[in-house]
Design a protein around this motif. Structure first.
Motif, PDB file in Angstrom:
ATOM      1  N   HIS B 325      -7.095  -8.500 -13.535  1.00 47.75           N
ATOM      2  CA  HIS B 325      -7.729  -7.356 -14.195  1.00 47.75           C
ATOM      3  C   HIS B 325      -8.701  -6.653 -13.245  1.00 47.75           C
ATOM      4  O   HIS B 325      -9.781  -6.229 -13.643  1.00 47.75           O
ATOM      5  CB  HIS B 325      -8.437  -7.814 -15.473  1.00 47.75           C
ATOM      6  CG  HIS B 325      -7.491  -8.469 -16.442  1.00 47.75           C
ATOM      7  ND1 HIS B 325      -6.563  -7.740 -17.146  1.00 47.75           N
ATOM      8  CD2 HIS B 325      -7.285  -9.762 -16.764  1.00 47.75           C
ATOM      9  CE1 HIS B 325      -5.834  -8.572 -17.886  1.00 47.75           C
ATOM     10  NE2 HIS B 325      -6.253  -9.814 -17.679  1.00 47.75           N
ATOM     11  N   ALA B 326      -8.306  -6.569 -11.995  1.00 50.41           N
ATOM     12  CA  ALA B 326      -9.191  -5.999 -10.990  1.00 50.41           C
ATOM     13  C   ALA B 326      -9.264  -4.486 -11.112  1.00 50.41           C
ATOM     14  O   ALA B 326      -8.338  -3.839 -11.577  1.00 50.41           O
ATOM     15  CB  ALA B 326      -8.680  -6.360  -9.603  1.00 50.41           C
ATOM     16  N   THR B 327     -10.392  -3.931 -10.684  1.00 54.56           N
ATOM     17  CA  THR B 327     -10.473  -2.485 -10.507  1.00 54.56           C
ATOM     18  C   THR B 327     -10.051  -2.185  -9.069  1.00 54.56           C
ATOM     19  O   THR B 327      -9.898  -3.097  -8.249  1.00 54.56           O
ATOM     20  CB  THR B 327     -11.909  -1.979 -10.693  1.00 54.56           C
ATOM     21  OG1 THR B 327     -12.714  -2.586  -9.668  1.00 54.56           O
ATOM     22  CG2 THR B 327     -12.460  -2.354 -12.052  1.00 54.56           C
ATOM     23  N   ALA B 328      -9.886  -0.901  -8.783  1.00 54.56           N
ATOM     24  CA  ALA B 328      -9.512  -0.523  -7.424  1.00 54.56           C
ATOM     25  C   ALA B 328     -10.561  -1.011  -6.427  1.00 54.56           C
ATOM     26  O   ALA B 328     -10.244  -1.414  -5.313  1.00 54.56           O
ATOM     27  CB  ALA B 328      -9.341   0.996  -7.333  1.00 54.56           C
ATOM     28  N   ARG B 329     -11.820  -0.993  -6.851  1.00 58.70           N
ATOM     29  CA  ARG B 329     -12.889  -1.458  -5.969  1.00 58.70           C
ATOM     30  C   ARG B 329     -12.750  -2.953  -5.695  1.00 58.70           C
ATOM     31  O   ARG B 329     -12.871  -3.406  -4.548  1.00 58.70           O
ATOM     32  CB  ARG B 329     -14.244  -1.113  -6.617  1.00 58.70           C
ATOM     33  CG  ARG B 329     -15.495  -1.624  -5.952  1.00 58.70           C
ATOM     34  CD  ARG B 329     -15.913  -0.887  -4.694  1.00 58.70           C
ATOM     35  NE  ARG B 329     -15.785   0.544  -4.667  1.00 58.70           N
ATOM     36  CZ  ARG B 329     -16.756   1.431  -4.856  1.00 58.70           C
ATOM     37  NH1 ARG B 329     -17.967   1.035  -5.152  1.00 58.70           N
ATOM     38  NH2 ARG B 329     -16.529   2.711  -4.757  1.00 58.70           N
ATOM     39  N   ASP B 330     -12.455  -3.723  -6.745  1.00 61.04           N
ATOM     40  CA  ASP B 330     -12.257  -5.170  -6.564  1.00 61.04           C
ATOM     41  C   ASP B 330     -11.131  -5.426  -5.565  1.00 61.04           C
ATOM     42  O   ASP B 330     -11.217  -6.309  -4.705  1.00 61.04           O
ATOM     43  CB  ASP B 330     -11.866  -5.848  -7.894  1.00 61.04           C
ATOM     44  CG  ASP B 330     -12.953  -5.721  -8.947  1.00 61.04           C
ATOM     45  OD1 ASP B 330     -14.129  -5.576  -8.557  1.00 61.04           O
ATOM     46  OD2 ASP B 330     -12.623  -5.759 -10.144  1.00 61.04           O
ATOM     47  N   TYR B 331     -10.055  -4.657  -5.728  1.00 59.62           N
ATOM     48  CA  TYR B 331      -8.894  -4.829  -4.860  1.00 59.62           C
ATOM     49  C   TYR B 331      -9.271  -4.563  -3.397  1.00 59.62           C
ATOM     50  O   TYR B 331      -8.939  -5.339  -2.502  1.00 59.62           O
ATOM     51  CB  TYR B 331      -7.775  -3.877  -5.317  1.00 59.62           C
ATOM     52  CG  TYR B 331      -6.573  -3.866  -4.409  1.00 59.62           C
ATOM     53  CD1 TYR B 331      -5.673  -4.930  -4.396  1.00 59.62           C
ATOM     54  CD2 TYR B 331      -6.339  -2.795  -3.549  1.00 59.62           C
ATOM     55  CE1 TYR B 331      -4.572  -4.925  -3.560  1.00 59.62           C
ATOM     56  CE2 TYR B 331      -5.239  -2.780  -2.709  1.00 59.62           C
ATOM     57  CZ  TYR B 331      -4.360  -3.850  -2.717  1.00 59.62           C
ATOM     58  OH  TYR B 331      -3.277  -3.843  -1.874  1.00 59.62           O
ATOM     59  N   THR B 332      -9.994  -3.481  -3.175  1.00 59.52           N
ATOM     60  CA  THR B 332     -10.422  -3.139  -1.814  1.00 59.52           C
ATOM     61  C   THR B 332     -11.303  -4.244  -1.244  1.00 59.52           C
ATOM     62  O   THR B 332     -11.127  -4.671  -0.100  1.00 59.52           O
ATOM     63  CB  THR B 332     -11.210  -1.813  -1.819  1.00 59.52           C
ATOM     64  OG1 THR B 332     -10.400  -0.818  -2.442  1.00 59.52           O
ATOM     65  CG2 THR B 332     -11.564  -1.367  -0.414  1.00 59.52           C
ATOM     66  N   LEU B 333     -12.256  -4.713  -2.061  1.00 60.98           N
ATOM     67  CA  LEU B 333     -13.193  -5.722  -1.568  1.00 60.98           C
ATOM     68  C   LEU B 333     -12.510  -7.067  -1.327  1.00 60.98           C
ATOM     69  O   LEU B 333     -12.987  -7.876  -0.541  1.00 60.98           O
ATOM     70  CB  LEU B 333     -14.358  -5.891  -2.557  1.00 60.98           C
ATOM     71  CG  LEU B 333     -15.290  -4.685  -2.632  1.00 60.98           C
ATOM     72  CD1 LEU B 333     -16.356  -4.879  -3.695  1.00 60.98           C
ATOM     73  CD2 LEU B 333     -15.928  -4.396  -1.272  1.00 60.98           C
ATOM     74  N   ALA B 334     -11.375  -7.303  -2.006  1.00 57.42           N
ATOM     75  CA  ALA B 334     -10.648  -8.558  -1.798  1.00 57.42           C
ATOM     76  C   ALA B 334      -9.781  -8.503  -0.541  1.00 57.42           C
ATOM     77  O   ALA B 334      -9.018  -9.425  -0.267  1.00 57.42           O
ATOM     78  CB  ALA B 334      -9.784  -8.865  -3.017  1.00 57.42           C
ATOM     79  N   GLY B 335      -9.879  -7.400   0.215  1.00 54.74           N
ATOM     80  CA  GLY B 335      -9.105  -7.289   1.453  1.00 54.74           C
ATOM     81  C   GLY B 335      -7.761  -6.612   1.251  1.00 54.74           C
ATOM     82  O   GLY B 335      -6.851  -6.773   2.057  1.00 54.74           O
ATOM     83  N   GLY B 336      -7.643  -5.858   0.184  1.00 57.75           N
ATOM     84  CA  GLY B 336      -6.399  -5.150  -0.080  1.00 57.75           C
ATOM     85  C   GLY B 336      -6.447  -3.726   0.444  1.00 57.75           C
ATOM     86  O   GLY B 336      -7.496  -3.077   0.407  1.00 57.75           O
ATOM     87  N   ALA B 337      -5.319  -3.262   0.958  1.00 60.71           N
ATOM     88  CA  ALA B 337      -5.194  -1.876   1.383  1.00 60.71           C
ATOM     89  C   ALA B 337      -4.042  -1.261   0.605  1.00 60.71           C
ATOM     90  O   ALA B 337      -3.103  -1.956   0.237  1.00 60.71           O
ATOM     91  CB  ALA B 337      -4.928  -1.790   2.873  1.00 60.71           C
ATOM     92  N   HIS B 338      -4.110   0.037   0.358  1.00 66.70           N
ATOM     93  CA  HIS B 338      -3.115   0.685  -0.485  1.00 66.70           C
ATOM     94  C   HIS B 338      -2.779   2.059   0.080  1.00 66.70           C
ATOM     95  O   HIS B 338      -3.642   2.920   0.172  1.00 66.70           O
ATOM     96  CB  HIS B 338      -3.675   0.801  -1.911  1.00 66.70           C
ATOM     97  CG  HIS B 338      -2.759   1.506  -2.864  1.00 66.70           C
ATOM     98  ND1 HIS B 338      -3.202   2.051  -4.040  1.00 66.70           N
ATOM     99  CD2 HIS B 338      -1.429   1.756  -2.820  1.00 66.70           C
ATOM    100  CE1 HIS B 338      -2.178   2.601  -4.681  1.00 66.70           C
ATOM    101  NE2 HIS B 338      -1.105   2.437  -3.965  1.00 66.70           N
ATOM    102  N   ILE B 339      -1.526   2.224   0.488  1.00 65.58           N
ATOM    103  CA  ILE B 339      -1.037   3.552   0.853  1.00 65.58           C
ATOM    104  C   ILE B 339      -0.304   4.061  -0.377  1.00 65.58           C
ATOM    105  O   ILE B 339       0.789   3.591  -0.684  1.00 65.58           O
ATOM    106  CB  ILE B 339      -0.089   3.486   2.071  1.00 65.58           C
ATOM    107  CG1 ILE B 339      -0.833   2.892   3.267  1.00 65.58           C
ATOM    108  CG2 ILE B 339       0.458   4.867   2.401  1.00 65.58           C
ATOM    109  CD1 ILE B 339       0.068   2.579   4.451  1.00 65.58           C
ATOM    110  N   PRO B 340      -0.927   4.967  -1.139  1.00 67.55           N
ATOM    111  CA  PRO B 340      -0.365   5.327  -2.444  1.00 67.55           C
ATOM    112  C   PRO B 340       0.841   6.253  -2.312  1.00 67.55           C
ATOM    113  O   PRO B 340       0.975   6.957  -1.310  1.00 67.55           O
ATOM    114  CB  PRO B 340      -1.519   6.040  -3.140  1.00 67.55           C
ATOM    115  CG  PRO B 340      -2.345   6.583  -2.040  1.00 67.55           C
ATOM    116  CD  PRO B 340      -2.158   5.701  -0.843  1.00 67.55           C
TER     117      PRO B 340
END
Lengths: 376, 503
Positions: B325-340
């Motif tokens: 149930h992460a937010t986009a911020r959580d995802y970024t802080l967990a080391g995730g990158a996203h090319i949408p």
């Protein structure tokens, strides 16, 4: 590659050109109106200039009108940067005035600086809560802020009126009404000396109060908040592209609520400063539409804090100069309202100005325009 | 020659700071399918907008059927028998096919009443005549994209177009829809319609065109017959140098599991089940490709994983941390990158400068934020570095993101996402709408990330892209993963069948 574009100055002048041309064109078209109706436009504008800047007293009147206009203009401009249209300035201003008057009356006896600060803050908070309601409705239910702010305007004005209402014939008077039985006007009691904004200096027969300093501070703070702070980075992002805001991890709901709250607080400060700096009490008829004029001021100022400052002075001057113009050229005050309205028409429909002066529209600007209000 | 229907002579068009078309000549014969090939910004669209009357050329002339014409807008062009189907359809979603087709040139009965029956009959006649299957009574928004495009073509034919311009027609289509479009184009050409087809995709140009014209930097740099040209020869003509179409990569060295997805479900915007119990894992140092026809739940899957959409059930962990149930911020802080997949909607703020776009989702972290304030010098320094490292072509770092070309915009997004320490990269349609040169660059970056030990989830509707990059391939169909194959064993045919739901 160059690091920074050398075109900063050019883009600044380009930003200023359109509002300036709008004003000039409005003045010219206004002259036409006067000529057609048999008035002398030169005499009229001379009268207006005289009434706005001709003597220390008239300069003071221009400034005193400009201060509340600046706050209500900043309110609209700030919300606009966050992609929101705050039409609730009028209601927020009423509540700001009532709240500051209440603190000014009820907490008499506090030390001067503290009392004054509290009274100003109370005004800001009242407006912030009121604006925040519209923000929360938008964030959680999607209700459009234009609708909710207009509705809340009516509510605020009626609430403020009831708080100081007369009563009589079996009705109890409003809780904040002046208890003095000799006063037959519906208004609050006078705020304590300690809550009043100090007079900075006399200009002719008018006094300029501390509101002027607050106005200048507001310009600087809002500029910093929008263009320099991380909150401003989020605010503008949400305003321009809420989806990208979400992607970037911004809490879009919270930003929307905060933006509307700050906008509401800014408009409320106009009411607080009028109450604590000039009238020293709140009466429902105190306001001359500053809340709604804020929309015009923000539009003419291109929603830039400095631009809003300049346009507030211009609108203040038009307000202050109207009486003198009526006397000097026997021009009815409606004419000046026509000129004000024309300024707005030209600002809102820049294509007219571009067509008249054969200006070219840059591609980037077109993109920015089409992503403007009402996009959500 | 009498069969020349359109001739462009010495057209030059300048925009502030850009020479968009430089002495361009072009001839179009009746019944031809002329492909106009070139990278983004090569001047193809400008040229076609001139032919369609949207722009005035600064120099040069336009001849329609041997007659010099001056077009003052699309209406003039339509009057001369020139029709254009734009990349973004000009249809009214809530109206029917027939209503859209006749809009502006309605068939009316006495008294100005729209004759719906007659309008529908005309549409039916046209579809029979040219083999374009459309139901005249269908509502536009309920039709698939490929059918909407067919409506656009019918609209042009209804206005008696003899010259049809198609601007990047396959950009919005699935491979199957693309094939159907090509069949329609051949049918139209056989019936005497002349077609100009703008594209930057080499395969489709070779498949459908009868003649190919290549543009680069506003000039025509060559012409080719599809029989004699190859993908490589066209690519080098287009880019002006040799291009590697297949990025070289060594076998993967998979490490620990980074992304673990277990029985994940999600709803789409209309509250229909879009992802129905998807499970997979991606290890450090490997690329898992998710193939599938657009609209089979890939978009929703990526949105849930990256915090843009609420999950309906199941579990997601990244590096062992529960991020269901992460937010986009959580995802970024967990080391995730996203090319949408949609860089204009999510990937960037077009009105923001390149420098600001390069810190769009971590402006709040040191060194880019100092207390409550954005540290502009640090943001600018970062931009200077990224622009150089990722070869982003921009006049300055405070140029607006929206004024860059598509390829350079995508480079901004890629630079931002991979230039920080990341564990997981989710790339969704990373090269959609990009030119050959940019595709090559972005593919290289994705492989570089894999080799650096990053787990990569690649979602793409382009089978070529999936096959070129992936180490393992999962095929998604109707919200489920039908099969996961080792890339080395997978064949196009096998994947194509799975994409169609056959297994």
């Amino acid at each position: 590659m160059q690091i920074k574009s050398p075109t900063f100055l050019r883009s600044l002048t380009q930003t200023l050109v359109l509002p300036l041309l709008s004003v000039v064109t409005a003045v010219l078209v206004g002259s036409l109106f006067m000529l057609l109706n048999g008035y002398n436009p030169l005499a009229a504008y001379a009268g207006m200039l005289d009434g706005a800047f001709g003597s220390p007293t008239s300069v003071a009147r221009t400034l005193l009108s400009a201060i509340p206009l600046l706050f209500s203009g900043l309110s609209v401009a700030f919300a606009f940067k966050g992609g929101l249209f705050n039409i609730g300035g009028e209601g927020q201003l009423f509540l700001g005035a009532v709240a500051s008057a209440w603190v000014g009356v009820a907490f008499a006896g506090l030390p001067g600086v503290i009392h004054m600060t509290l009274a100003v803050l109370a005004g800001f908070i009242a407006g912030a809560l009121w604006g925040g309601i519209s923000g929360a409705l938008k964030a959680y239910t999607g209700a459009h802020e234009v609708i909710t702010t207009i509705m809340l305007n009516n509510l605020a004005i009626i609430l403020a009126g009831w708080l100081v209402s007369q009563g009589g014939e079996g009705q109890t008077p409003g809780p904040l009404r002046d208890p003095d039985p000799l006063n037959i006007v519906p208004r609050t009691a006078q705020v304590a000396e300690s809550a009043r904004l100090p007079v900075l200096f006399k200009l002719g027969s008018e006094s300029i109060n501390f509101g002027l300093i607050l106005a200048i501070l507001a310009i600087l703070i809002i500029w910093w908040l929008v263009w320099r702070s991380t909150f401003g980075f989020e605010l503008r992002m949400v305003g321009l592209n809420p989806s990208a805001g979400k992607y970037a991890g911004v809490n879009v709901k919270r930003t929307t609520i905060t933006t509307m709250a700050i906008a509401g607080g800014l408009a409320a400060l106009a009411g607080a400063i009028e109450t604590l700096g000039r009238n020293y009490y709140f009466a429902p008829n105190f306001n001359t539409g500053y809340g709604f004029d804020g929309i015009a001021v923000a539009l003419l100022g291109k929603s830039h804090p400095l631009g809003v400052g300049l346009s507030a002075v211009l609108f203040g001057a038009m307000d202050a100069g109207t009486t003198r113009m009526q006397l000097a050229a026997r021009v009815p005050s409606e004419i000046i309202q026509i000129v004000q309205a024309l300024v707005l028409v030209f600002i809102a429909a820049p294509e007219i100005i571009r067509f008249i002066y054969r200006m070219r529209l840059e591609k980037e600007e077109r993109a920015a325009l089409s992503a403007g209000w009402g996009q959500r | 020659m009498s069969d020349i229907v359109l001739e462009v002579r010495g057209i030059t068009k300048r925009f502030p700071g850009v020479l968009a078309n430089d002495q361009v000549d072009l001839t179009l014969r009746q019944g031809e399918i002329l492909a106009l090939l070139g990278e983004n910004g090569a001047g193809k669209s400008t040229l076609m907008n001139i032919v369609y009357g949207l722009y005035h050329p600064d120099e040069g002339e336009l001849l329609v059927k041997g007659q010099a014409v001056k077009l003052n807008g699309p209406r003039d062009a339509i009057g001369r028998g020139i029709g254009m189907v734009h990349q973004h359809f000009q249809l009214i979603p809530v109206m029917t096919v027939a209503e859209n087709v006749v809009l502006g040139e309605e068939v009316v009965r006495a008294g100005g009443v729209l004759d719906r029956a007659k309008a529908e009959q005309r549409v039916r006649d046209l579809s029979h005549q040219y083999g374009l299957e459309v139901d005249p009574a269908a509502i536009i928004e309920e039709l698939p994209v490929g059918t909407q495009q067919r409506v656009e073509i019918v609209k042009a034919l209804y206005r008696k177009a003899e010259i049809l311009i198609l601007d990047e027609p396959t950009a919005v289509l699935t491979p199957q829809e693309g094939e159907e479009l090509f069949a329609i184009m051949r049918e139209l050409a056989a019936r005497g319609v002349s077609i100009i087809f703008i594209s930057h995709k080499l395969k489709e140009v070779l498949a459908v065109a009868t003649r190919i014209m290549v543009m680069r930097a506003g000039r025509v740099v060559g012409e080719a017959e599809p029989a004699e040209a190859t993908e490589a020869s066209l690519a080098s003509m287009m880019v002006g140098r040799d291009v590697i179409l297949q990025v070289p990569k060594a076998p993967a060295k998979p490490g620990d599991v980074v992304l673990h997805v277990d029985a994940l479900t999600a709803l789409d915007d209309r509250k229909h089940q879009a992802v129905s119990g998807v499970s997979f894992e991606v290890r450090a140092g490997e690329i898992l490709g998710i193939a599938g026809v657009q609209g089979n739940g890939q978009t929703e899957l990526v949105e849930v994983l990256t915090g843009l959409r609420a999950s309906g059930g199941g579990r997601v962990t990244i590096g062992g941390r529960d991020l269901t149930h992460a937010t986009a911020r959580d995802y970024t802080l967990a080391g995730g990158a996203h090319i949408p997949e949609d860089r204009h909607r999510y990937g960037m703020v077009l009105q923001y400068t390149v420098a600001d776009n390069l810190v769009l989702n971590y402006y709040f972290q040191a060194p880019f934020a100092r207390g409550l304030q954005v540290n502009q010098p640090a943001v600018d320094a970062n931009a200077v570095q990224q622009v150089k490292a990722f070869d982003i072509r921009t006049p300055t770092i405070d140029t607006r993101g929206g004024s860059l070309s598509g390829g350079n915009q995508q480079k901004v997004v890629v630079a931002r996402e991979v230039s920080r320490p990341i564990k997981l990269l989710i790339a969704s349609q990373p090269t959609r709408g990009l030119d050959v040169g940019s595709i090559e660059y972005i593919h290289r970056q994705i492989v570089v990330q894999r080799d650096a030990g990053c787990a990569v989830l690649l979602v793409s509707a382009e089978l070529d892209e999936i096959m070129a990059l992936s180490d393992r391939i999962a095929v998604m169909y109707k919200g489920q993963i039908l099969a996961t194959l080792a890339a080395a064993d997978a064949t196009r045919e096998q994947l194509g069948l799975l994409m169609a739901g056959v297994h």
